[in-house]
Design an enzyme around this catalytic site. Structure first.
Site, mmCIF file in Angstrom:
data_model
loop_
_atom_site.group_PDB
_atom_site.id
_atom_site.type_symbol
_atom_site.label_atom_id
_atom_site.label_comp_id
_atom_site.label_asym_id
_atom_site.label_seq_id
_atom_site.Cartn_x
_atom_site.Cartn_y
_atom_site.Cartn_z
ATOM 1 N N ARG A 190 0.821 -1.112 0.170
ATOM 2 C CA ARG A 190 0.116 -0.122 0.084
ATOM 3 C C ARG A 190 1.024 1.358 -0.027
ATOM 4 O O ARG A 190 1.919 0.996 0.345
ATOM 5 C CB ARG A 190 -0.667 -0.005 1.198
ATOM 6 C CG ARG A 190 -2.065 -0.903 0.923
ATOM 7 C CD ARG A 190 -2.812 -1.193 2.490
ATOM 8 N NE ARG A 190 -3.470 0.012 2.681
ATOM 9 C CZ ARG A 190 -4.235 -0.042 3.940
ATOM 10 N NH1 ARG A 190 -4.308 -0.854 4.709
ATOM 11 N NH2 ARG A 190 -5.038 1.152 4.206
ATOM 12 N N HIS A 191 0.417 2.267 -0.355
ATOM 13 C CA HIS A 191 0.957 3.799 -0.456
ATOM 14 C C HIS A 191 1.329 4.018 1.180
ATOM 15 O O HIS A 191 0.638 3.268 2.117
ATOM 16 C CB HIS A 191 0.060 4.529 -0.794
ATOM 17 C CG HIS A 191 -1.247 4.636 -0.240
ATOM 18 N ND1 HIS A 191 -1.573 5.228 1.204
ATOM 19 C CD2 HIS A 191 -2.386 4.315 -0.544
ATOM 20 C CE1 HIS A 191 -2.661 4.926 1.565
ATOM 21 N NE2 HIS A 191 -3.235 4.156 0.638
ATOM 22 N N ASN A 197 -5.949 8.092 5.904
ATOM 23 C CA ASN A 197 -5.464 7.157 6.906
ATOM 24 C C ASN A 197 -5.631 7.452 8.287
ATOM 25 O O ASN A 197 -6.320 6.996 9.176
ATOM 26 C CB ASN A 197 -4.224 6.367 6.482
ATOM 27 C CG ASN A 197 -4.573 5.568 5.248
ATOM 28 O OD1 ASN A 197 -3.328 5.542 4.536
ATOM 29 N ND2 ASN A 197 -5.558 5.031 4.964
ATOM 30 N N ARG A 242 -1.596 9.666 -3.300
ATOM 31 C CA ARG A 242 -0.779 9.031 -2.151
ATOM 32 C C ARG A 242 0.075 7.693 -2.580
ATOM 33 O O ARG A 242 1.334 7.710 -2.103
ATOM 34 C CB ARG A 242 -1.642 8.658 -1.105
ATOM 35 C CG ARG A 242 -2.822 7.568 -1.568
ATOM 36 C CD ARG A 242 -3.972 7.560 -0.321
ATOM 37 N NE ARG A 242 -5.107 6.799 -0.850
ATOM 38 C CZ ARG A 242 -5.970 7.136 -1.322
ATOM 39 N NH1 ARG A 242 -6.312 8.113 -2.030
ATOM 40 N NH2 ARG A 242 -7.086 6.230 -1.532
ATOM 41 N N GLU A 262 -8.219 2.895 -5.637
ATOM 42 C CA GLU A 262 -8.618 2.214 -4.794
ATOM 43 C C GLU A 262 -10.047 2.137 -4.912
ATOM 44 O O GLU A 262 -10.430 2.776 -5.964
ATOM 45 C CB GLU A 262 -8.497 3.161 -3.456
ATOM 46 C CG GLU A 262 -8.984 2.572 -1.998
ATOM 47 C CD GLU A 262 -8.815 0.993 -1.669
ATOM 48 O OE1 GLU A 262 -8.875 0.207 -2.916
ATOM 49 O OE2 GLU A 262 -8.665 0.587 -0.752
ATOM 50 N N HIS A 328 -3.393 0.206 -3.340
ATOM 51 C CA HIS A 328 -4.385 0.364 -1.876
ATOM 52 C C HIS A 328 -4.897 -0.933 -1.517
ATOM 53 O O HIS A 328 -5.076 -2.139 -2.070
ATOM 54 C CB HIS A 328 -5.598 1.321 -2.499
ATOM 55 C CG HIS A 328 -4.974 2.558 -3.406
ATOM 56 N ND1 HIS A 328 -4.928 3.702 -2.613
ATOM 57 C CD2 HIS A 328 -4.610 2.651 -4.696
ATOM 58 C CE1 HIS A 328 -4.414 4.581 -3.486
ATOM 59 N NE2 HIS A 328 -4.271 4.062 -4.810
HETATM 60 O O1 F6P Z 1 -9.107 2.896 4.599
HETATM 61 C C1 F6P Z 1 -8.288 2.745 3.725
HETATM 62 C C2 F6P Z 1 -8.996 2.373 2.412
HETATM 63 O O2 F6P Z 1 -7.988 2.226 1.453
HETATM 64 C C3 F6P Z 1 -10.291 3.034 2.020
HETATM 65 O O3 F6P Z 1 -9.853 4.215 1.036
HETATM 66 C C4 F6P Z 1 -11.271 1.888 1.284
HETATM 67 O O4 F6P Z 1 -12.424 2.301 1.196
HETATM 68 C C5 F6P Z 1 -10.952 0.896 2.284
HETATM 69 O O5 F6P Z 1 -9.704 0.949 2.627
HETATM 70 C C6 F6P Z 1 -10.996 -0.336 1.713
HETATM 71 O O6 F6P Z 1 -11.212 -1.463 2.913
HETATM 72 P P1 F6P Z 1 -12.560 -2.284 3.213
HETATM 73 O O7 F6P Z 1 -13.251 -2.851 2.058
HETATM 74 O O8 F6P Z 1 -12.331 -2.936 3.971
HETATM 75 O O9 F6P Z 1 -13.466 -0.997 3.728
#
Ligand code: F6P
Length: 373
Positions: A190-191, A197, A242, A262, A328
């Site tokens: 990941r970044h 975050n 990022r 992402e 991501h």
């Molecule tokens: O929280 C960081 C992130 O990359 C968000 O931008 C994204 O919506 C999420 O993680 C994805 O994870 P999950 O599917 O568990 O919500």
């Protein structure tokens, strides 16, 4: 699968199975060697495979029929794509005429097959060559009148396509044309930590925090150790700030792909999980119920991500150099699931922590299930 022993049929079958399962097709491999071992045991000498050995011939035919019957039942029941993994040398090929590849294949896969457990390696190689010779005597190459086929020669150096028609068959041709056997690592990360975050917010296009920027420095040190001459690694990022900022200190050119962005959280972009729960409780509950298929309103689901990552998988398969992917959480879960054979439904729950590099080493031709019929 059609072809003489030690041509890479079982390896190719498993690659196809993994790719199609990841895309959502219920795919199964029916390996006749496994059926044969279950019925008559392993460790049979090459003479068992001599076409003049009537007992052996009959036992192999029975194993082939049992696998075929199971395959047909599975296809009429739940399956969508079945791969019949056997030599099928008569009229009915992965072709490979390069003796060095065949020798390497025998040594790297067949010697650790249950057929050669506790056998001296040199003796095993001699026996396996004799086994191939038996098949070679009756071997009939594929003819153009046999329906659709894709023939791969010399571990992907040559590909012939005949009568292939339809979307899925076409995808498979494209996938198989891009497979290679060059061993190289793929690194997923990941970044570095972003401002979102740190604030517990989803999505957006935020910058790195100071901690995130420090991770980008550590990543540079990691890469300098792995690629000291600064030429041998392909670097991919998403098109988001990022990820691009994480690649900036690496001092190497990087490709930014929108396909690596992402998951699009749609109307929830920029919110925290607690805010979604409070203001959009039905959405929150629906995602909790089925995280894989849930699609954010005006956004994406994990299922959608897999579809947009398909071209990335082909590119990753095709690239022969080590690749560093800076992307991501959700996107890396989907890539990781493909490479590790994790089911699609489990992929939204895979832990992909920040500030961590995941090293994927190439899938070696697996040994135990690959014995030839
Ligand atoms: O929280 C960081 C992130 O990359 C968000 O931008 C994204 O919506 C999420 O993680 C994805 O994870 P999950 O599917 O568990 O919500």
């Amino acid at each position: 699968m059609v072809g003489l022993p030690a041509r890479g049929k079982s390896y190719t079958a498993r690659r196809i199975e993994r790719y199609l399962s990841w895309l959502g097709y219920r795919t199964g491999v029916f390996n006749v060697g496994e059926y044969r071992r279950a019925r008559v045991g392993a460790q049979l000498p090459h003479s068992f495979f001599d076409p003049d050995n009537l007992h052996g011939e009959e036992a192999r035919r029975a194993a082939a029929m049992a696998a075929l019957e199971d395959m047909v039942v599975w296809l009429t029941d739940e399956g969508q794509v079945a791969i019949y993994d056997a030599t099928n040398t008569t009229r009915a090929e992965i072709r490979c005429d390069d003796p060095t590849i065949i020798e390497a294949n025998i040594r790297s896969t067949k010697l650790s097959s249950p057929d050669y457990a506790d056998t001296d390696p040199e003796e095993a190689v001699i026996d396996f060559r004799a086994r191939i010779a038996h098949y070679q005597r009756v071997y009939q190459p594929l003819g153009d009148d046999e329906g659709a086929y894709l023939r791969v020669t010399g571990a992907g150096r040559g590909v012939t396509v005949s009568n292939v028609d339809g979307y899925l068959a076409g995808r498979l041709v494209f996938f198989l044309m891009n497979l290679h056997l060059t061993a190289r690592p793929i690194w997923l990360t990941r970044h570095g930590e972003s401002v979102y975050n740190a604030a517990g917010l989803l999505g957006g296009d935020p910058d790195l925090t100071p901690d995130g920027a420090r991770y980008a420095q550590s990543l540079t040190e990691f890469l300098d150790r792995r690629d000291p001459d600064r030429s041998g690694v392909v670097i991919w990022t998403s098109a988001l700030r990022r990820a691009i900022q994480t690649a900036a200190p690496l001092g190497r050119s990087a490709w930014a792909w929108r396909a690596l962005d992402e998951i699009d959280a749609g109307i929830c972009d920029g919110m925290s999980y607690a805010q979604i729960q409070e203001h959009l409780p039905e959405e929150y509950a629906a995602r909790k119920r089925d995280k894989f298929t849930y699609r954010y309103p005006r956004g994406e689901s994990y299922q959608d991500i897999i579809l947009r990552l398909d071209p990335m998988i082909i590119e990753l398969e095709r690239t022969r150099k080590p690749v560093l992917v800076i992307a991501h959480n959700a996107v890396l879960r989907a890539l990781y699931a493909y490479f590790q054979g994790v089911s699609r439904e489990r992929c939204p729950y895979l832990p992909i922590p920040l500030h961590t590099v995941i090293e994927l080493l190439p899938l070696k031709p697996r040994l135990d299930s690959s014995g030839a019929l």
